[in-house]
Design a protein around this motif. Structure first.
Motif, PDB file in Angstrom:
ATOM      1  N   VAL A 170       2.901  -1.653  -0.485  1.00  0.00           N
ATOM      2  CA  VAL A 170       2.576  -2.971   0.069  1.00  0.00           C
ATOM      3  C   VAL A 170       3.041  -3.064   1.518  1.00  0.00           C
ATOM      4  CG1 VAL A 170       3.104  -5.436  -0.118  1.00  0.00           C
ATOM      5  CG2 VAL A 170       2.501  -4.134  -2.162  1.00  0.00           C
ATOM      6  N   ALA A 171       4.240  -2.570   1.785  1.00  0.00           N
ATOM      7  CA  ALA A 171       4.745  -2.588   3.160  1.00  0.00           C
ATOM      8  C   ALA A 171       3.854  -1.758   4.079  1.00  0.00           C
ATOM      9  CB  ALA A 171       6.184  -2.062   3.196  1.00  0.00           C
ATOM     10  N   ARG A 175       7.536   5.477   6.775  1.00  0.00           N
ATOM     11  CA  ARG A 175       8.411   4.706   5.891  1.00  0.00           C
ATOM     12  C   ARG A 175       9.097   5.580   4.839  1.00  0.00           C
ATOM     13  NH1 ARG A 175       5.316   0.719   7.702  1.00  0.00           N
ATOM     14  NH2 ARG A 175       5.958  -1.436   7.403  1.00  0.00           N
ATOM     15  N   ASN A 197      14.775   6.248  -9.373  1.00  0.00           N
ATOM     16  CA  ASN A 197      14.164   5.988  -8.058  1.00  0.00           C
ATOM     17  C   ASN A 197      14.840   6.785  -6.951  1.00  0.00           C
ATOM     18  OD1 ASN A 197      11.868   4.547  -8.262  1.00  0.00           O
ATOM     19  ND2 ASN A 197      12.793   2.561  -7.976  1.00  0.00           N
ATOM     20  N   ARG A 226      11.139   9.020  -0.021  1.00  0.00           N
ATOM     21  CA  ARG A 226      11.440   7.927  -0.934  1.00  0.00           C
ATOM     22  C   ARG A 226      10.426   7.964  -2.069  1.00  0.00           C
ATOM     23  NH1 ARG A 226      14.524   4.352   2.094  1.00  0.00           N
ATOM     24  NH2 ARG A 226      14.133   4.446   4.325  1.00  0.00           N
ATOM     25  N   SER A 259       0.576  -3.508   5.003  1.00  0.00           N
ATOM     26  CA  SER A 259       0.714  -4.590   5.980  1.00  0.00           C
ATOM     27  C   SER A 259       1.320  -4.102   7.292  1.00  0.00           C
ATOM     28  CB  SER A 259       1.544  -5.728   5.392  1.00  0.00           C
ATOM     29  OG  SER A 259       2.850  -5.287   5.097  1.00  0.00           O
ATOM     30  N   THR A 276       6.764   3.685  -4.369  1.00  0.00           N
ATOM     31  CA  THR A 276       6.860   2.452  -5.146  1.00  0.00           C
ATOM     32  C   THR A 276       5.835   1.430  -4.674  1.00  0.00           C
ATOM     33  OG1 THR A 276       8.459   1.500  -3.618  1.00  0.00           O
ATOM     34  CG2 THR A 276       9.348   2.795  -5.475  1.00  0.00           C
ATOM     35  N   THR A 277       5.696   0.384  -5.462  1.00  0.00           N
ATOM     36  CA  THR A 277       4.816  -0.716  -5.085  1.00  0.00           C
ATOM     37  C   THR A 277       5.264  -1.323  -3.763  1.00  0.00           C
ATOM     38  OG1 THR A 277       4.364  -1.191  -7.398  1.00  0.00           O
ATOM     39  CG2 THR A 277       3.939  -2.966  -5.827  1.00  0.00           C
ATOM     40  N   ALA A 278       6.554  -1.528  -3.613  1.00  0.00           N
ATOM     41  CA  ALA A 278       7.079  -2.125  -2.380  1.00  0.00           C
ATOM     42  C   ALA A 278       6.725  -1.270  -1.159  1.00  0.00           C
ATOM     43  CB  ALA A 278       8.589  -2.298  -2.487  1.00  0.00           C
ATOM     44  N   LEU A 279       6.823   0.039  -1.306  1.00  0.00           N
ATOM     45  CA  LEU A 279       6.508   0.936  -0.196  1.00  0.00           C
ATOM     46  C   LEU A 279       5.015   0.868   0.147  1.00  0.00           C
ATOM     47  CD1 LEU A 279       7.761   3.031   1.729  1.00  0.00           C
ATOM     48  CD2 LEU A 279       7.201   4.770   0.033  1.00  0.00           C
TER      49      LEU A 279
END
Length: 145
Positions: A32-33, A63, A8, A24, A36, A27-30
């Protein structure tokens, strides 16, 4: 085969000659953030798909961008990434296109692949069942008169 990058680690992406950004991992987190993000949530329901794509790309880039090279201000002084600078960078069409192709689309490629049937192991028809019944007799041809 899906290859997992367990490190990663951020990666450099060339967006134009002499211009590259360190991003970066997507990723899924990126994602999803980004979905939203208040800017994305504020996009009007009447906005076109293109307007939504630009808003999403900018929110994602804000981000994802960690560093960049080859980017300066109006006086040719190198500048560090900032939200305003990232938005201005993506307002340049070739840069936006390169960001979409080298970063965003690679993440979305997996999304598209999951909607496709897997190939058969030994050719396109292996394991397929027939959908039509075999013909019993050849059809008669009409007489010419």
């Amino acid at each position: 085969m899906l290859t997992l990058d367990l490190t990663n680690a951020p990666r450099w992406h060339d967006l134009a000659p002499g211009v590259r950004v360190q991003l970066r991992p997507l990723t899924t987190a990126l994602m999803v953030a980004t979905r939203s993000d208040p800017v994305i949530e504020a996009v009007s329901e009447e906005a076109s798909d293109e307007e939504r794509a630009v808003a999403f790309a900018k929110a994602l880039a804000r981000r994802a961008v960690l560093a960049w090279e080859g980017i300066g201000d109006a006086d040719s002084n190198l500048i560090d990434p900032s939200p305003e600078g990232i938005d201005a960078l993506l307002d340049i069409w070739p840069i936006f296109e390169a960001f979409e192709l080298t970063y965003v689309s690679k993440g979305l490629l997996l999304e598209q692949e999951k909607n496709v049937s897997a190939l058969s192991p030994n050719g396109p028809s292996v394991g397929a069942s027939a959908t039509a019944k075999p013909v019993r007799k050849p059809a008669r041809t009409a007489r010419r008169g």
